[in-house]
Scaffold this motif. Structure first.
Motif, PDB file in Angstrom:
ATOM      1  N   THR A  20       1.084  -1.302  -0.219  1.00  0.00           N
ATOM      2  CA  THR A  20       0.112   0.012  -0.052  1.00  0.00           C
ATOM      3  C   THR A  20       0.871   1.296   0.024  1.00  0.00           C
ATOM      4  OG1 THR A  20      -0.047   0.236   2.520  1.00  0.00           O
ATOM      5  CG2 THR A  20      -1.622  -1.282   1.347  1.00  0.00           C
ATOM      6  N   PHE A  21       0.349   2.296  -0.605  1.00  0.00           N
ATOM      7  CA  PHE A  21       0.997   3.641  -0.474  1.00  0.00           C
ATOM      8  C   PHE A  21      -0.124   4.608  -0.836  1.00  0.00           C
ATOM      9  CE2 PHE A  21       1.867   1.257  -4.307  1.00  0.00           C
ATOM     10  CZ  PHE A  21       1.202   1.901  -5.251  1.00  0.00           C
ATOM     11  N   ASP A  22      -0.004   5.847  -0.198  1.00  0.00           N
ATOM     12  CA  ASP A  22      -0.916   6.852  -0.339  1.00  0.00           C
ATOM     13  C   ASP A  22      -0.630   7.827  -1.335  1.00  0.00           C
ATOM     14  OD1 ASP A  22       0.760   8.222   1.034  1.00  0.00           O
ATOM     15  OD2 ASP A  22      -0.602   9.166   2.711  1.00  0.00           O
ATOM     16  N   ASN A  23       0.377   7.779  -1.815  1.00  0.00           N
ATOM     17  CA  ASN A  23       0.844   8.842  -2.881  1.00  0.00           C
ATOM     18  C   ASN A  23       1.627   8.078  -4.063  1.00  0.00           C
ATOM     19  OD1 ASN A  23       2.350  10.780  -4.341  1.00  0.00           O
ATOM     20  ND2 ASN A  23       2.159  12.073  -2.313  1.00  0.00           N
ATOM     21  N   TYR A  24       0.778   7.768  -5.174  1.00  0.00           N
ATOM     22  CA  TYR A  24       1.345   7.182  -6.386  1.00  0.00           C
ATOM     23  C   TYR A  24       2.481   8.032  -6.743  1.00  0.00           C
ATOM     24  CZ  TYR A  24       1.851   5.203 -10.953  1.00  0.00           C
ATOM     25  OH  TYR A  24       2.279   4.572 -11.981  1.00  0.00           O
TER      26      TYR A  24
ATOM     27  N   GLU B 131      -4.026   2.663  -4.905  1.00  0.00           N
ATOM     28  CA  GLU B 131      -3.363   2.844  -3.545  1.00  0.00           C
ATOM     29  C   GLU B 131      -3.003   1.668  -3.027  1.00  0.00           C
ATOM     30  OE1 GLU B 131      -6.163   6.252  -1.317  1.00  0.00           O
ATOM     31  OE2 GLU B 131      -7.205   4.291  -1.827  1.00  0.00           O
ATOM     32  N   GLU B 132      -3.170   0.460  -3.613  1.00  0.00           N
ATOM     33  CA  GLU B 132      -2.731  -0.749  -3.263  1.00  0.00           C
ATOM     34  C   GLU B 132      -2.622  -1.887  -4.295  1.00  0.00           C
ATOM     35  OE1 GLU B 132      -4.749  -4.196  -0.188  1.00  0.00           O
ATOM     36  OE2 GLU B 132      -5.383  -2.446  -0.113  1.00  0.00           O
ATOM     37  N   ILE B 133      -1.587  -2.552  -4.285  1.00  0.00           N
ATOM     38  CA  ILE B 133      -1.440  -3.670  -5.054  1.00  0.00           C
ATOM     39  C   ILE B 133      -1.554  -5.121  -4.221  1.00  0.00           C
ATOM     40  CG2 ILE B 133       0.178  -4.846  -6.770  1.00  0.00           C
ATOM     41  CD1 ILE B 133       1.498  -2.212  -6.828  1.00  0.00           C
ATOM     42  N   GLY B 134      -2.502  -5.930  -4.878  1.00  0.00           N
ATOM     43  CA  GLY B 134      -2.626  -7.232  -4.154  1.00  0.00           C
ATOM     44  C   GLY B 134      -2.455  -8.318  -4.742  1.00  0.00           C
ATOM     45  N   PHE B 135      -1.810  -9.235  -4.099  1.00  0.00           N
ATOM     46  CA  PHE B 135      -1.673 -10.763  -4.654  1.00  0.00           C
ATOM     47  C   PHE B 135      -2.339 -11.694  -4.273  1.00  0.00           C
ATOM     48  CE2 PHE B 135       2.189  -8.189  -5.593  1.00  0.00           C
ATOM     49  CZ  PHE B 135       2.482  -8.504  -7.117  1.00  0.00           C
ATOM     50  N   VAL B 136      -3.119 -12.440  -4.886  1.00  0.00           N
ATOM     51  CA  VAL B 136      -3.803 -13.600  -3.985  1.00  0.00           C
ATOM     52  C   VAL B 136      -3.560 -14.854  -4.715  1.00  0.00           C
ATOM     53  CG1 VAL B 136      -6.240 -14.580  -3.595  1.00  0.00           C
ATOM     54  CG2 VAL B 136      -5.781 -12.061  -3.822  1.00  0.00           C
ATOM     55  N   TYR B 137      -3.090 -15.779  -3.888  1.00  0.00           N
ATOM     56  CA  TYR B 137      -2.690 -17.219  -4.483  1.00  0.00           C
ATOM     57  C   TYR B 137      -3.844 -18.232  -4.115  1.00  0.00           C
ATOM     58  CZ  TYR B 137       1.563 -14.685  -4.454  1.00  0.00           C
ATOM     59  OH  TYR B 137       2.776 -13.908  -4.629  1.00  0.00           O
ATOM     60  N   LEU B 138      -4.171 -18.731  -5.175  1.00  0.00           N
ATOM     61  CA  LEU B 138      -5.419 -19.688  -5.235  1.00  0.00           C
ATOM     62  C   LEU B 138      -5.273 -20.766  -6.235  1.00  0.00           C
ATOM     63  CD1 LEU B 138      -8.440 -19.917  -4.207  1.00  0.00           C
ATOM     64  CD2 LEU B 138      -9.060 -18.213  -6.082  1.00  0.00           C
ATOM     65  N   ASN B 139      -5.343 -21.962  -5.701  1.00  0.00           N
ATOM     66  CA  ASN B 139      -5.083 -23.216  -6.744  1.00  0.00           C
ATOM     67  C   ASN B 139      -4.212 -22.918  -7.499  1.00  0.00           C
ATOM     68  OD1 ASN B 139      -7.718 -24.097  -5.610  1.00  0.00           O
ATOM     69  ND2 ASN B 139      -8.930 -22.837  -7.085  1.00  0.00           N
TER      70      ASN B 139
END
Length: 819
Positions: A273-277, A302-310
């Motif tokens: 996360t970061f509040d200032n791109y 504002e946020e980069i998320g990684f989701v590991y699924l199957n």
């Protein structure tokens, strides 16, 4: 608030430290090339915590742990009073030796009487040191001033003696050392510039990393007991050096939103996360040594998320505005489809996220995306996005899991970097990144009770760091049914998907057929294992057999004109590919009379009956090879008491009940206009219904009882020895208890007996809803769920939670996990 208090305390402590040049008397002797330094505040407590930690016991089987333990053998003979320092120093390539520094005392060495002990005094440059050999363990020690120094390597002792007057302490280490929490049994200090060889020793060849790119020093307070291992502290990054953590410089940490979108069945999530791109882009430019800053297409992120699924990774971009991103993605759109009210868009370019967010995103193929609230979710496949959509609409997200809740209780609310994983996620990362000789010795099953988390909160030139291994605080009831995965096939599905056992893993896989007669075997995590072209559509269910009585299972079935058996690799098993001229075969009947795997395969075609044995030969002792009228449906085998009964329906209304040899065992005088339901055994009576809604039950002597249930001609029926389930129009009856469902077109009910509990399922094909009830006609929580066929139900992956598989869209299947 918790974060702000920590920040104020740290600034005050740093301020005090900077005004003092005092170095700990023990720290003075620590070599500057030490990779890891452990400040032991209370050795008995530290030793006890290590011995009683279930997690450390689990990891103790690895070769790396054993090699470290070998170096630490000498410590059992040393009991320092008060504070001591343990350092690991590289001596030769990737060889780390032990160094212990403590206050000298008369009772420091505690070697039991009777031990095989040899002490040799060695002179070196006007000083002396001792070489100890105790019960086969070698170590060296010397006393300098009032400090004793013990090492596993003679060279380290000699280096300290030789450089005694020129041993400057590292300034950053000294600062961190002064503010470490003395209430912990130990504090851990990691010199990232010196730790790469130690880390790379445990990483696989393709994933060697320079951890000094993340930060310079890490200080962690050590805290462990039987149920957890916690490492909390501070890491420091030099502003003039290119560090990974400096990507977040001049930005404030935010509360991560990825757990609110990630499916409940996710194995791991990671967020940045970061509040200032704009500041992030400037830091990124410096990190990558780019000449220009990338354009502001993604400035609202504002946020980069990684989701590991199957075993697949999805990327989520959380934004406060979407116009620029939508304009960019619209230019890349090549196809789209709607799924449960959300649009899934196929993209003509897939590597743009790597360009915009390197090094956070690398080697990711953004082939598809969908929008959920203010977030863009990208994935290599549309099936993963369908799982996201289904879970989000069902309020079945990762934040609801006990894994995430357990971790969240121990972490700060805001994060610059957050990683949370269950044991499956850890196993995935181990297999992807760790040396396989180490991985094979880690028993991941023993880690299944743990939540794993790591957090970094950036604040100027220091970062709060938390690492957590915590036994999960299980909730008594989760009562959640969550979409586990979806899988799209080449064309429309024509058979209800069903589970089949994988004899190698003892888990269940899925078999299904499409309209082009392709038969698919699908893995537990939603991947196609193989696809096999058949000549026709499978009739009824696929049966599993163990032809060779060796635990290896095969798949047996009939198509319209063939009787086939294939192995788990999809290969034909000779001689079982029999073709029947004229076709029109009924579903295959498989009998195992005495449960000794001496199978009988009964193929019926019109009035003809073919009984085969396990060798593919016609059974000569079976006399009933020609019926008076065509056989309807699948013949059944029942055992009542000590007698076997082969029961089959025939056109014209005759119910034929035979012995093993094909002789008539029970005469049934009634002619029955059979409904399209199977023959069942209920209350030890052969049970059928007719098209006028009557229930017929025949006992072993041929006595028939009839009940008028006023059922419609297309009613559905299933039964066990004690449970009868009837679907009539939109009313489901279970053990005489009625449930009125919404108007629709319903499948036949199906009864499952799993984990000592009865489940009854019906599917509204018209409205695409799957219903599940217990034996008291009470609905299972969170049902109905979307689906488009009759279901199969089993504990697919042996985690004591049931999985349900059904047709989803016309050409896709869906698997739900019932918690």
């Amino acid at each position: 608030m918790k974060l702000k208090i920590l920040a104020v305390l740290f600034i005050l402590l740093i301020g005090c430290t900077e005004q003092s040049s005092k170095t700990s008397p023990l720290l003075y002797y620590v070599p500057q090339n030490s990779a890891i330094i452990i400040k032991i505040n209370d050795k008995p407590s530290f030793s006890s915590e290590l011995e009683n930690s279930d997690l450390i016991k689990t990891l103790s089987n690895t070769a790396t742990y054993s090699s470290v333990l070998e170096k630490l053998k000498s410590l059992k003979y040393i009991q320092p009073n008060g504070e001591s320092i343990l350092a690991f120093v590289e001596l030769g390539k990737a060889n780390f030796e032990l160094l212990l520094i403590a206050q000298n005392s008369d009772d420091l060495f505690q070697i039991e009487e009777g031990s095989d002990k040899v002490v040799e005094n060695i002179s070196y440059e006007g000083k002396s040191f001792d070489r100890y050999t105790v019960d086969g363990t070698n170590f060296f020690s010397t006393v300098l001033d009032d400090k004793i120094i013990v090492s596993s390597a003679q060279m380290l002792i000699e280096n300290i003696i030789r450089n005694e007057k020129d041993l400057p302490a590292d300034e950053s280490l000294n600062k961190l050392y002064q503010i470490a929490n003395n209430q912990s049994s130990a504090n851990l200090f990691i010199n990232t510039n010196k730790s790469n060889p130690l880390l790379n020793h445990i990483l696989s060849d393709g994933h060697k990393v320079d951890i000094s790119k993340f930060t310079d020093w890490v200080s962690l307070d050590f805290n462990t007991n039987k149920d957890h291992l916690k490492l909390n502290g501070i890491s420091m990054a030099n502003d003039s050096i290119i560090n990974y953590s400096n990507l977040f410089k001049n930005s404030h940490a935010l509360t991560p939103r990825t757990p609110t979108l990630a499916p409940m069945a996710s194995d791991a999530i990671m967020t940045f996360t970061f509040d200032n791109y704009e500041n992030f882009a400037l830091n990124q430019k410096k990190y990558l040594d780019r000449s220009v800053v990338i354009d502001t297409t993604f400035k609202a992120v504002e946020e980069i998320g990684f989701v590991y699924l199957n075993n697949e990774k999805a990327v989520i971009l959380h934004t406060y505005g979407s116009e620029n991103i939508l304009n960019y993605l619209d230019k890349l759109e090549k196809a789209s489809e709607e799924y449960q009210g959300n649009e899934i868009v196929g993209l003509s370019k897939s590597d743009f996220l790597n360009h915009y967010f390197n090094p956070l995103i690398q080697d990711f193929e953004a082939n598809y995306y969908t929008i959920i609230e203010n977030a863009f979710v990208f994935s290599p496949s549309p099936e993963t996005l369908k799982t996201f959509i289904g879970n989000f609409k069902n309020i079945s997200t990762f934040e609801k899991t006990s894994v995430y809740k357990t971790a969240k209780e121990q972490l700060a609310d805001e994060s610059s970097l957050l990683f949370v994983s269950n044991a499956d996620g850890i196993e995935y990362f181990l297999e992807q990144y760790m040396d396989q000789d180490i991985v094979k010795n880690i028993k991941t099953k023993e880690l299944s009770e743990y939540s794993f988390a790591a957090q970094m909160v950036v604040d100027d030139n220091f970062h709060h760091t938390n690492v957590l291994f915590q036994k999960i605080a299980h909730e008594t009831t989760l009562n959640k049914t969550i979409p586990y995965f979806t899988l799209q096939l080449d064309t429309e599905i024509v058979t209800p998907p069903q589970f089949v056992k994988n004899h190698r893993t003892n888990k269940d896989e899925i078999i299904v057929q499409d309209q082009d007669n392709n038969l698919y075997l699908i893995s537990t995590d939603g991947k196609v294992i193989w696809k096999k072209q058949l000549s026709g559509r499978i009739q009824g269910r696929v049966e599993q057999v163990d032809l060779y009585k060796n635990g290896r299972l095969q798949l047996a079935f009939t198509t319209d004109n063939q009787f086939m058996i294939v192995d788990r690799n999809g290969k034909d098993v000779p001689p079982f590919t029999f073709t029947f001229e004229g076709g029109n075969l009924n579903p295959l009947a498989v009998f195992d009379y005495d449960r000794k795997k001496d199978y009988r395969f009964l193929v019926t075609q019109g009035t003809k009956l073919f009984m085969y044995n396990s060798s593919g030969q016609i059974v000569k002792g079976f006399k009933y090879t020609k019926a008076d009228n065509p056989i309807l449906g699948t013949p059944k085998h029942f055992r009542v008491g000590k007698k076997d009964y082969l029961v089959m329906k025939q056109e014209g209304g005759e119910l034929k009940i035979l012995s093993r040899t094909g002789d008539t065992r029970v005469n049934v005088s009634n002619k029955i206009n059979f409904s399209d339901n199977e023959i069942l055994l209920h209350k030890n009576k052969f049970t059928v219904t007719d098209t006028k809604g009557h229930l017929f039950q025949i006992d072993e002597k041929g006595k028939t009882t009839t009940a008028n249930l006023n059922l419609l001609p297309d009613h559905g029926l299933d039964a066990t020895s004690n449970t009868l389930a009837i679907m009539n129009d939109n009313v489901l009856t279970i053990r005489s208890k009625k449930v009125e469902l919404d108007l629709g077109v319903y499948s036949k009910p199906r009864i499952f007996y799993l984990n000592d509990k009865i489940y009854i399922s019906v599917t509204d094909i018209q409205n695409q809803k799957i219903y599940l009830f217990d034996s008291q006609a009470e609905a299972i929580s969170n049902f109905p769920v979307p689906g488009n066929s009759s279901i199969d139900l089993i504990d697919m992956d042996n985690d004591h939670k049931l999985e349900l598989v059904a047709k989803d869209q016309d050409n896709s299947i869906i698997v739900y996990k019932i918690n």
